[in-house]
Design an enzyme around this catalytic site. Sequence first.
Site, short mmCIF file in Angstrom:
data_model
loop_
_atom_site.label_atom_id
_atom_site.label_comp_id
_atom_site.label_asym_id
_atom_site.label_seq_id
_atom_site.Cartn_x
_atom_site.Cartn_y
_atom_site.Cartn_z
N TYR A 16 0.72 -0.93 -0.07
CA TYR A 16 -0.16 -0.40 0.22
C TYR A 16 1.02 1.30 -0.15
CZ TYR A 16 -3.71 -2.88 0.95
OH TYR A 16 -5.12 -4.08 0.01
N GLN A 60 -15.99 1.64 -4.81
CA GLN A 60 -15.69 -0.03 -4.35
C GLN A 60 -14.01 0.74 -3.93
OE1 GLN A 60 -17.32 -3.18 -4.96
NE2 GLN A 60 -18.09 -2.27 -6.69
N ASN A 61 -13.76 1.95 -4.19
CA ASN A 61 -12.47 1.94 -4.62
C ASN A 61 -12.05 2.90 -3.62
OD1 ASN A 61 -12.47 0.71 -7.17
ND2 ASN A 61 -12.60 3.34 -8.26
N VAL A 62 -10.64 2.75 -3.74
CA VAL A 62 -9.65 3.03 -2.50
C VAL A 62 -8.68 4.34 -3.23
CG1 VAL A 62 -9.61 0.51 -1.21
CG2 VAL A 62 -7.60 1.37 -2.66
N ASP A 63 -9.30 4.98 -4.15
CA ASP A 63 -8.15 5.61 -4.36
C ASP A 63 -9.30 7.02 -3.72
OD1 ASP A 63 -10.52 6.66 -6.63
OD2 ASP A 63 -9.66 4.49 -7.44
N HIS A 97 -14.76 0.59 0.77
CA HIS A 97 -13.51 -0.40 1.03
C HIS A 97 -12.37 -0.10 1.65
CE1 HIS A 97 -15.50 -3.31 -1.80
NE2 HIS A 97 -16.36 -3.78 -1.14
N GLY A 99 -17.58 0.38 -13.88
CA GLY A 99 -16.07 -0.60 -13.90
C GLY A 99 -16.42 -0.76 -12.77
N THR A 100 -17.16 -2.23 -12.70
CA THR A 100 -17.62 -3.27 -11.49
C THR A 100 -17.96 -4.00 -11.62
OG1 THR A 100 -18.41 -3.82 -9.22
CG2 THR A 100 -19.23 -1.66 -10.58
N SER A 101 -17.00 -5.77 -11.87
CA SER A 101 -17.92 -6.69 -11.77
C SER A 101 -18.72 -7.03 -11.47
CB SER A 101 -16.75 -7.54 -11.91
OG SER A 101 -16.10 -8.37 -10.84
P1 NAD Z 1 -13.03 -5.88 -10.50
O1 NAD Z 1 -11.67 -6.22 -11.26
O2 NAD Z 1 -13.56 -6.69 -10.19
O3 NAD Z 1 -13.60 -5.53 -12.25
C1 NAD Z 1 -13.97 -3.94 -12.84
C2 NAD Z 1 -14.59 -3.70 -13.90
O4 NAD Z 1 -14.18 -2.79 -14.88
C3 NAD Z 1 -15.01 -5.12 -14.99
O5 NAD Z 1 -16.03 -5.43 -15.09
C4 NAD Z 1 -14.35 -4.40 -16.46
O6 NAD Z 1 -14.95 -4.98 -17.93
C5 NAD Z 1 -14.60 -2.84 -15.87
N1 NAD Z 1 -13.39 -1.92 -16.94
C6 NAD Z 1 -11.97 -2.47 -17.58
N2 NAD Z 1 -11.58 -0.92 -17.63
C7 NAD Z 1 -12.44 -0.57 -17.52
C8 NAD Z 1 -12.66 1.99 -18.09
N3 NAD Z 1 -11.82 2.07 -18.91
N4 NAD Z 1 -13.77 1.88 -18.28
C9 NAD Z 1 -15.35 1.27 -17.70
N5 NAD Z 1 -15.00 -0.05 -16.66
C10 NAD Z 1 -13.79 -0.26 -17.20
O7 NAD Z 1 -13.82 -4.74 -9.74
P2 NAD Z 1 -14.51 -4.24 -8.63
O8 NAD Z 1 -16.11 -5.05 -9.20
O9 NAD Z 1 -14.20 -3.17 -8.72
O10 NAD Z 1 -14.15 -4.95 -7.52
C11 NAD Z 1 -12.76 -5.13 -6.81
C12 NAD Z 1 -12.34 -4.98 -5.31
O11 NAD Z 1 -10.84 -4.39 -5.69
C13 NAD Z 1 -12.64 -3.43 -5.79
O12 NAD Z 1 -13.23 -4.02 -3.72
C14 NAD Z 1 -12.17 -2.12 -5.45
O13 NAD Z 1 -12.08 -1.84 -3.67
C15 NAD Z 1 -10.76 -3.02 -5.22
N6 NAD Z 1 -9.89 -2.21 -5.91
C16 NAD Z 1 -9.82 -0.97 -6.24
C17 NAD Z 1 -9.06 -0.33 -7.24
C18 NAD Z 1 -8.75 1.18 -6.72
O14 NAD Z 1 -9.23 1.84 -5.74
N7 NAD Z 1 -8.62 1.47 -8.02
C19 NAD Z 1 -8.78 -0.88 -7.74
C20 NAD Z 1 -8.26 -2.53 -7.81
C21 NAD Z 1 -9.34 -2.73 -7.43
#
Ligand code: NAD
Length: 230
Positions: free
Chosen positions: A53, A86-89, A104, A175-177
């Site tokens: 981190y 869900q992002n931590v950024d 998260h 952008g979340t699966s």
């Molecule tokens: P995930 O990785 O499961 O899903 C990401 C989704 O984003 C996919 O469906 C993919 O097709 C889509 N995607 C890819 N490129 C894209 C774009 N340019 N624009 C829009 N969508 C796009 O992610 P999740 O469902 O958020 O779950 C993962 C976990 O990981 C979360 O709990 C999160 O906290 C954590 N995480 C956070 C970060 C961050 O803070 N930036 C990064 C990675 C993971």
Amino acid sequence: MKKIVFLTGAGMSVESGFKTFRGNDGLWEDYPVEQVATHEGWVTNPLLVNNFYNILRKKLFTAKPNEGHCLIKELENDYEVMVITQNVDDLHEKAGSANVIHLHGELTKVCSSKDPYDSRYIEQLTEDNCDVAPGACAGDGSLLRPFIVFFGESVPMIEPAAEIVAQADILVIIGTSLVVYPAAGLVQYARPRTPIYLIDPDDTPAHASGRLTHIKKGASEGMKELMKRL
Ligand code: NAD
């Protein structure tokens, strides 16, 4: 003013240089998810987790919000906008969004490992002081840890988030699966007549629900398309 609620995930920040969890190989920013994003991983090797981190936090301090983040902020001119991420950024905050809930946790903060929610020991790190040194402790004497909800830990912000989704006039998922629970369950709180949009370049499990309009584009192009449709 109508209320528009955004539910964002890792894909939201891809155009700002952050990787998603990659489906099959289980890596996050080239590290095994098991090691760096689970409660077990933290207990097994806190040094490795804090180092991971530290690296990610340094990267975040130089990252910029993308056009998608900025267009969400722009909608505040016409809507009451709530962001549940869900992002931590902190890229939604950097774009200026006024109402952001982090499900998260937040990468820019560290906390006590004895009680991560004891507000006395939650610290906001700054760009020139953003590393957790090996063995550094919180005010209660426990190891300092990232203010991140690891897999296997509870998600206290889920209830306020569910209430917000239940009040949405429009719900937009970006952008979340939607495979990570309990966040994935939030969509079911939307009222039956609330339109739901999904912005994602790929099909996702949520896409199969049939109730939503899929804008099959990345975050920035998808937000432009959404704004035309609203
Ligand atoms: P995930 O990785 O499961 O899903 C990401 C989704 O984003 C996919 O469906 C993919 O097709 C889509 N995607 C890819 N490129 C894209 C774009 N340019 N624009 C829009 N969508 C796009 O992610 P999740 O469902 O958020 O779950 C993962 C976990 O990981 C979360 O709990 C999160 O906290 C954590 N995480 C956070 C970060 C961050 O803070 N930036 C990064 C990675 C993971």
